[in-house]
Structure formats: C-alpha cells, structure tokens
Design a protein around this motif. Structure first.
Motif, mmCIF file in Angstrom:
data_model
loop_
_atom_site.group_PDB
_atom_site.id
_atom_site.type_symbol
_atom_site.label_atom_id
_atom_site.label_comp_id
_atom_site.label_asym_id
_atom_site.label_seq_id
_atom_site.Cartn_x
_atom_site.Cartn_y
_atom_site.Cartn_z
ATOM 1 N N TYR A 46 -105.780 37.906 -4.997
ATOM 2 C CA TYR A 46 -106.115 38.930 -5.471
ATOM 3 C C TYR A 46 -105.653 39.769 -4.298
ATOM 4 C CZ TYR A 46 -106.772 35.823 -9.400
ATOM 5 O OH TYR A 46 -107.169 34.322 -10.153
ATOM 6 N N ALA A 47 -105.649 40.192 -3.762
ATOM 7 C CA ALA A 47 -106.154 41.273 -2.571
ATOM 8 C C ALA A 47 -104.382 41.375 -2.487
ATOM 9 C CB ALA A 47 -107.431 41.418 -1.035
ATOM 10 N N VAL A 48 -103.891 40.785 -1.439
ATOM 11 C CA VAL A 48 -102.706 40.917 -0.974
ATOM 12 C C VAL A 48 -101.064 40.326 -1.224
ATOM 13 C CG1 VAL A 48 -103.607 40.846 1.794
ATOM 14 C CG2 VAL A 48 -102.689 38.694 0.972
ATOM 15 N N GLY A 49 -100.582 40.711 -0.892
ATOM 16 C CA GLY A 49 -99.043 39.661 -1.377
ATOM 17 C C GLY A 49 -97.732 40.886 -1.868
ATOM 18 N N SER A 50 -97.292 40.569 -2.136
ATOM 19 C CA SER A 50 -96.285 42.226 -4.115
ATOM 20 C C SER A 50 -95.266 40.343 -4.118
ATOM 21 C CB SER A 50 -95.484 42.595 -2.570
ATOM 22 O OG SER A 50 -94.861 41.640 -2.282
ATOM 23 N N ALA A 51 -94.746 41.321 -5.536
ATOM 24 C CA ALA A 51 -93.971 40.874 -6.456
ATOM 25 C C ALA A 51 -92.049 40.391 -5.061
ATOM 26 C CB ALA A 51 -93.278 41.978 -7.089
ATOM 27 N N VAL A 52 -92.043 41.214 -4.330
ATOM 28 C CA VAL A 52 -90.916 41.326 -3.898
ATOM 29 C C VAL A 52 -90.999 39.908 -2.829
ATOM 30 C CG1 VAL A 52 -89.767 42.601 -1.541
ATOM 31 C CG2 VAL A 52 -90.538 43.705 -3.581
ATOM 32 N N ARG A 105 -101.305 44.627 -9.706
ATOM 33 C CA ARG A 105 -102.766 45.503 -9.003
ATOM 34 C C ARG A 105 -103.548 44.783 -8.230
ATOM 35 N NH1 ARG A 105 -104.927 49.260 -13.483
ATOM 36 N NH2 ARG A 105 -104.326 47.336 -14.886
ATOM 37 N N LEU A 106 -103.855 44.926 -7.224
ATOM 38 C CA LEU A 106 -104.521 44.499 -6.428
ATOM 39 C C LEU A 106 -105.858 44.602 -5.992
ATOM 40 C CD1 LEU A 106 -101.797 43.552 -3.669
ATOM 41 C CD2 LEU A 106 -102.749 42.249 -5.125
ATOM 42 N N ALA A 107 -107.190 44.114 -5.379
ATOM 43 C CA ALA A 107 -108.217 44.195 -5.427
ATOM 44 C C ALA A 107 -108.389 44.891 -3.534
ATOM 45 C CB ALA A 107 -109.571 43.362 -5.803
ATOM 46 N N PRO A 108 -109.464 45.210 -2.934
ATOM 47 C CA PRO A 108 -109.841 45.755 -3.808
ATOM 48 C C PRO A 108 -110.398 47.267 -4.653
ATOM 49 C CG PRO A 108 -110.851 46.389 -1.854
ATOM 50 C CD PRO A 108 -109.692 45.183 -1.660
ATOM 51 N N GLU A 109 -109.463 47.933 -4.768
ATOM 52 C CA GLU A 109 -108.812 48.506 -5.185
ATOM 53 C C GLU A 109 -108.966 48.557 -6.753
ATOM 54 O OE1 GLU A 109 -106.102 48.734 -1.655
ATOM 55 O OE2 GLU A 109 -107.232 47.338 -3.257
ATOM 56 N N ASP A 110 -108.439 47.324 -6.988
ATOM 57 C CA ASP A 110 -108.389 47.411 -8.648
ATOM 58 C C ASP A 110 -108.482 45.824 -9.096
ATOM 59 O OD1 ASP A 110 -106.676 49.664 -9.822
ATOM 60 O OD2 ASP A 110 -105.711 49.190 -8.522
ATOM 61 N N PRO A 111 -110.204 45.882 -8.552
ATOM 62 C CA PRO A 111 -110.944 44.131 -9.316
ATOM 63 C C PRO A 111 -110.656 43.792 -10.799
ATOM 64 C CG PRO A 111 -112.133 46.025 -9.612
ATOM 65 C CD PRO A 111 -111.018 47.186 -9.113
ATOM 66 N N HIS A 112 -110.545 42.712 -10.911
ATOM 67 C CA HIS A 112 -110.715 41.885 -12.304
ATOM 68 C C HIS A 112 -111.693 43.433 -13.367
ATOM 69 C CE1 HIS A 112 -111.263 39.335 -15.433
ATOM 70 N NE2 HIS A 112 -112.064 39.647 -15.834
ATOM 71 N N PRO A 113 -110.636 43.612 -14.602
ATOM 72 C CA PRO A 113 -110.169 42.356 -15.059
ATOM 73 C C PRO A 113 -108.093 43.000 -15.237
ATOM 74 C CG PRO A 113 -111.107 43.973 -17.107
ATOM 75 C CD PRO A 113 -111.432 43.983 -15.458
ATOM 76 N N ALA A 114 -108.592 43.902 -13.354
ATOM 77 C CA ALA A 114 -106.391 44.811 -13.675
ATOM 78 C C ALA A 114 -105.197 43.380 -13.655
ATOM 79 C CB ALA A 114 -106.497 45.611 -12.792
ATOM 80 N N ALA A 115 -105.648 42.954 -12.961
ATOM 81 C CA ALA A 115 -104.366 41.311 -13.108
ATOM 82 C C ALA A 115 -104.519 40.769 -14.061
ATOM 83 C CB ALA A 115 -104.885 40.610 -11.870
ATOM 84 N N ARG A 147 -112.915 37.393 -0.737
ATOM 85 C CA ARG A 147 -111.965 37.702 -1.510
ATOM 86 C C ARG A 147 -112.973 37.495 -3.542
ATOM 87 N NH1 ARG A 147 -109.625 39.430 2.605
ATOM 88 N NH2 ARG A 147 -110.884 41.555 1.803
ATOM 89 N N ALA A 148 -112.923 36.637 -2.988
ATOM 90 C CA ALA A 148 -113.714 36.413 -4.845
ATOM 91 C C ALA A 148 -114.732 37.133 -4.834
ATOM 92 C CB ALA A 148 -113.839 35.560 -4.658
ATOM 93 N N ALA A 149 -115.306 38.418 -4.017
ATOM 94 C CA ALA A 149 -116.440 39.669 -4.364
ATOM 95 C C ALA A 149 -115.542 40.548 -4.654
ATOM 96 C CB ALA A 149 -117.320 39.756 -3.264
ATOM 97 N N ASP A 150 -114.759 40.710 -3.513
ATOM 98 C CA ASP A 150 -113.417 41.624 -4.168
ATOM 99 C C ASP A 150 -113.175 41.765 -5.137
ATOM 100 O OD1 ASP A 150 -114.387 42.890 -1.541
ATOM 101 O OD2 ASP A 150 -112.267 42.588 -0.784
ATOM 102 N N TYR A 151 -112.405 40.525 -6.201
ATOM 103 C CA TYR A 151 -111.930 40.926 -7.341
ATOM 104 C C TYR A 151 -112.875 40.154 -8.092
ATOM 105 C CZ TYR A 151 -109.114 38.988 -11.086
ATOM 106 O OH TYR A 151 -108.046 39.309 -12.388
ATOM 107 N N ALA A 152 -113.646 39.813 -7.670
ATOM 108 C CA ALA A 152 -114.989 39.829 -8.933
ATOM 109 C C ALA A 152 -115.336 41.884 -9.385
ATOM 110 C CB ALA A 152 -116.058 39.082 -9.144
ATOM 111 N N GLY A 153 -115.956 42.209 -8.210
ATOM 112 C CA GLY A 153 -116.049 42.932 -8.702
ATOM 113 C C GLY A 153 -117.356 43.786 -9.438
ATOM 114 N N GLY A 154 -118.227 42.794 -9.401
ATOM 115 C CA GLY A 154 -119.920 42.964 -9.750
ATOM 116 C C GLY A 154 -119.737 41.284 -10.964
ATOM 117 N N ALA A 155 -118.096 41.397 -11.307
ATOM 118 C CA ALA A 155 -118.529 40.198 -13.222
ATOM 119 C C ALA A 155 -119.173 39.156 -11.971
ATOM 120 C CB ALA A 155 -117.175 40.754 -12.908
#
Length: 299
Positions: A80-86, A109-119, A204-212
């Motif tokens: 949820y933090a790296v990688g791309s469609a391309v 969208r990727l974390a940590p800039e855009d955490p869950h539930p953005a993805a 990475r889990a902490a970045d994506y959860a963003g406190g959730a």
C-alpha cells in the motif's frame, strides 16, 4: 521444476536493493526501475487512462485494443506504499494473455500520504468506472498481488455492501489480507522468505491504517463477512511469511460458502508469478490462473 531457477531467484531477492519497510521516497523509484527494466512484448499496448476518476492503464494483448472482451481489473502490490499501475502492467498482460481478456491496471493512492480508506475508495471507483464503460459485471474479473490481492478482496466486499453487481471471479496472488500480522507464518517462514519480513510489513501496515483499527474488515478482509462473494483463486508460495494469509483466507471463504481454490507451490517466494519469465513455477501458476478466469468469465 528447476531448483536452480528457484535458487537463482532467491539470491536475486536476498541481495537486491529493495526494502519494503524502508523510506518510500527511496523505495518507490527502485521498485519502478526494476519492474519496468524490460519492455513490454511487442503485441502489448499500455495506455494511460482515467477510470472512475482514478489513474489507470489500459492493457491490450494483441488484436484490436477497442474490441469487446472480458476485462481483468488488476491491483498492484507494494504494501500500500510503493508500486504503480505501470509497473505491474507486464504481469497483468501475462495473465490477460492466458485468459483471453483485456486488462486495466489501477493506480490507487498510496500511504502514508493517503492512508485507508483511500485505496479502497479508488478501487471501488475504478470498478464503478468499468461498469460505466458498459462492461457487464459478468465480464469482469478482479485480480491483485500482495497488498493488491488484499485490496481486490476488500473491493469485492465493498462492492457487495454497496449493492453493485459483483465481478465473475477474482484471482489473488500471495494476498496480504491480515494487517495485524497474526499468522504464524510471519515467524515460521521468516528464515526462508527472501523478500518480506514482519517488521517491514508492520511499518507499512501502520502507514496504511493511519490510526484506524488494522483488524477492520476493509483493512484486513480476512476478518470480513465474505458471504456472497464470487469464486476465488488464491495462490501462494510455501516460502513466504504471508503463507498463512492465503491459507486462512481459503478457510474463511469456504466457511462462508464461497467457491475457493487454494494453490500453494512449494519452495517459491512471495508473488512468484511475477517471475514467470525465469521461473517455471511462475509460468505454471499463471497458466492455472488463466484457466480459472476462462472458466468463470461469461462471454
């Protein structure tokens, strides 16, 4: 199958520069360079597009890119933090070729800039966008690898709860479906996994959860209500710390009366399908996934 191929791949992964738990500003270009180092086959086109307002890549394998055909909606990995469609367009094309479909790779969208539930919001918007193109739900398959596999499962749950018609099926490669990292394989497989470790995944889990709550059903869809979902194919390697995610997901899906097929390939690493060009087991797994998609997609 070739032991030499497996050993060469393990050496490559252990000595490579990628560190999934490292600084994302450093790891993103490293992964992108690796994934795009080899050009796409000559008969594959990858065209940037917007799907439901979400950046995506239309992937066509041979023939007319505008021809009506079933579509694989593919979600990339990268914790949820790296990688791309391309970056994952090549894998999507490999699977689409075997399935006889088109493909769309989604750049959520990727974390940590855009955490869950953005993805999850982006994945659901892309699926709505695909339906809005006039593609029937029965002509859609969802696929994903690693975090993308977990996101694909979360998409199915979110689409069901939103009252949308569901895709025909889903293919999940080494899915990360438990962000609490409660599976025993995070420790029992630590010595043989050349790519992932629990500490990096926890960051990475902490970045994506963003406190959730990381055990929430759309963060860790292993714990979601899976009733009513379409048939699932779950593939994993026995040499990965996320093995228990795949095994427990198959059990949970079966308990919820979901048709599920679990395939575990011995002595191969996380998302080994991505190395199909140099690993016989990877090519064989993609062949199996292609047959699964052909079976379930209505034409």
């Amino acid at each position: 199958m070739s032991r030499q191929q497996r050993e060469s791949l393990e050496h490559l992964l252990r000595t490579g520069p990628l560190d999934l738990g490292g600084d994302v500003t450093e790891q993103r270009p490293l992964l992108e360079a690796l994934l795009t180092a080899h050009p796409l086959p000559a008969d594959v086109t990858a065209t940037p597009t917007l799907l439901g307002g979400v950046e995506a890549v239309d992937v066509s394998v041979g023939g007319d890119p505008g021809a009506a055909a079933p579509v694989l909606l593919f979600l990339h990995g990268g914790a949820y933090a790296v990688g791309s469609a391309v970056g994952v367009a090549g894998m999507a094309a490999d699977l689409a070729r075997r399935a006889g479909t088109g493909a769309v790779s989604v750049g959520y969208r990727l974390a940590p800039e855009d955490p869950h539930p953005a993805a999850v919001h982006d994945a659901l918007a892309a699926y709505r966008g695909l339906l809005g193109r006039g593609v029937p739900a029965g002509w859609v398959a969802v696929g994903g690898e690693s975090a993308g596999g977990g996101l694909a499962l979360a998409l199915l749950v979110a689409a069901r709860d939103a009252g949308l018609p569901l895709p025909a099926c889903a293919v999940l490669f080494s899915p990360w479906v438990d962000l609490t990292l409660s599976g025993t394989s995070t420790t029992t497989k630590a010595g043989v996994d050349p790519a992932l470790d629990a500490a990096g995944l926890a960051r990475r889990a902490a970045d994506y959860a963003g406190g959730a709550d990381p055990a929430g059903p759309l963060l860790s869809p292993l714990f979601a209500d899976l009733r009513g979902l379409p048939p699932l194919l779950v593939q994993a390697g026995s040499h990965e710390v996320l093995l228990d995610d795949a095994v427990r997901l198959a059990g949970a899906a079966a308990a919820a009366d979901v048709a599920v097929t679990l395939q575990v390939t011995p002595e191969v690493p996380h998302v080994f399908q991505g190395f199909a060009a140099v690993l016989e087991e990877g090519a064989s797994a993609l062949d199996e996934a292609g047959r699964f998609l052909r079976t379930h997609l209505r034409r």
